[in-house]
Enzyme design. Structure first.
Site, PDB file in Angstrom:
ATOM      1  N   HIS A  44       6.602   0.872  25.457  1.00  0.00           N
ATOM      2  CA  HIS A  44       5.576   1.339  24.525  1.00  0.00           C
ATOM      3  C   HIS A  44       4.189   0.837  24.908  1.00  0.00           C
ATOM      4  O   HIS A  44       3.927  -0.371  24.923  1.00  0.00           O
ATOM      5  CB  HIS A  44       5.945   0.829  23.123  1.00  0.00           C
ATOM      6  CG  HIS A  44       5.035   1.278  22.043  1.00  0.00           C
ATOM      7  ND1 HIS A  44       4.359   0.394  21.236  1.00  0.00           N
ATOM      8  CD2 HIS A  44       4.687   2.520  21.615  1.00  0.00           C
ATOM      9  CE1 HIS A  44       3.651   1.058  20.347  1.00  0.00           C
ATOM     10  NE2 HIS A  44       3.819   2.349  20.562  1.00  0.00           N
ATOM     11  N   HIS A  86      -5.238   3.489  22.449  1.00  0.00           N
ATOM     12  CA  HIS A  86      -4.456   3.809  21.254  1.00  0.00           C
ATOM     13  C   HIS A  86      -5.339   4.050  20.039  1.00  0.00           C
ATOM     14  O   HIS A  86      -5.260   5.086  19.388  1.00  0.00           O
ATOM     15  CB  HIS A  86      -3.460   2.700  20.939  1.00  0.00           C
ATOM     16  CG  HIS A  86      -2.692   2.950  19.675  1.00  0.00           C
ATOM     17  ND1 HIS A  86      -3.122   2.501  18.432  1.00  0.00           N
ATOM     18  CD2 HIS A  86      -1.549   3.630  19.448  1.00  0.00           C
ATOM     19  CE1 HIS A  86      -2.267   2.895  17.507  1.00  0.00           C
ATOM     20  NE2 HIS A  86      -1.300   3.586  18.089  1.00  0.00           N
TER      21      HIS A  86
END
Length: 279
Positions: A44, A86
């Site tokens: 991730h 992100h």
């Protein structure tokens, strides 16, 4: 018994002379079975438990730890460049401030994207999508590209599709998966580049009461993966996803215990900050 062994040996030799291996079908079937049963171990934002998220250091660590894939988030700068980040601002993971869409690539590349994690990563840069795809296109790892907040970046689906083509990743349809929480954006991407696999991310907030069969069927029209928050996952959901010939990779498994438990539901893989959880 000796005669039987001798006959098998002669038969095997005859097949070999004409270029046929009596074990070729078995070998092919075995290889196919192994590939179909491979558990997808997705790092991730890279191996972000060990290196600053969404950086080359984190992606390199994922490769070193033999993750099968790493995930990244793509957004667009003020001057139209695709970068890996992100949050919609650079505040949390760099020494700068401001929205990604309001900063130029030059401004973002001047930031330190590593020191916040550990001083040993000081000077780590925010990578572009292009450099990332080029760096890992020949590495033994798959790339999950998340379209982050695509509603903020009209046309980003086409730009990402063009970059995937430019960097040669369409040559292997298993090399890339493009996903988003924004299902219409995933649908648009699928229409633009159907050769590339796509996935719908499912948030705990939006689907706290569960995911209906109608919704899964709707997504099936343009998605290969349904990737929910791991707290939404149970054997029933996994079965319903599999019945529609899709796969599922829940996110983000926080520890080994949770990863082991979720595996028992029949998921196809997991997304975690720690690649060892998927082994």
């Amino acid at each position: 018994m000796f005669r039987l062994v001798k006959k098998v040996a002669v038969f095997t030799l005859m097949l070999a002379l004409v270029g046929i291996s009596p074990f070729s079908e078995w070998s092919a079937n075995k290889t196919l079975a192994e590939s179909q049963s491979t558990f997808e171990n997705v790092a991730h934002r890279g191996a972000s438990g060990y290196a600053p998220e969404n950086t080359i250091a984190s992606f390199d660590k994922a490769v070193t730890m033999k993750a099968t894939s790493f995930e990244l988030d793509v957004q667009r700068t003020k001057d139209g460049r695709l970068v890996i980040m992100h949050d919609t601002t650079v505040d949390r993971t760099t020494n700068g401030k401001g929205s990604v869409k309001n900063l130029t690539l030059k401004q973002i590349r001047e930031l330190d994207a590593g020191s916040w994690f550990d001083k040993s990563f000081a000077g780590e840069k925010v990578p572009t999508l292009e450099e990332t795809l080029n760096r890992y296109r020949n590495k033994p790892i798959r790339i999950l590209i998340e379209l982050k907040k695509p509603e903020l970046y009209p046309g980003i689906e086409k730009e990402v599709a063009q970059m995937v083509t430019k960097t040669g990743l369409t040559r292997d349809p298993n090399k890339v998966v493009v996903q988003s929480f924004n299902a219409p954006s995933v649908k648009k991407y699928n229409q633009l580049q159907p050769i590339v696999k796509t996935g719908v991310l499912v948030s705990l907030t939006e689907y706290a009461s569960g995911v209906s069969d109608n919704k899964l069927t709707e997504w099936k029209a343009f998605a290969d993966y349904i990737n929910p928050n791991y707290k939404l996952v149970n054997s029933s959901l996994v079965k319903r996803i599999h019945n529609l010939k899709m796969k599922t990779l829940p996110y983000t498994l926080p520890d080994k215990k949770s990863a082991t438990k979720i595996r028992s539901t029949g998921v196809d893989g997991i997304i975690s900050n720690y690649p060892e959880f998927g082994k």
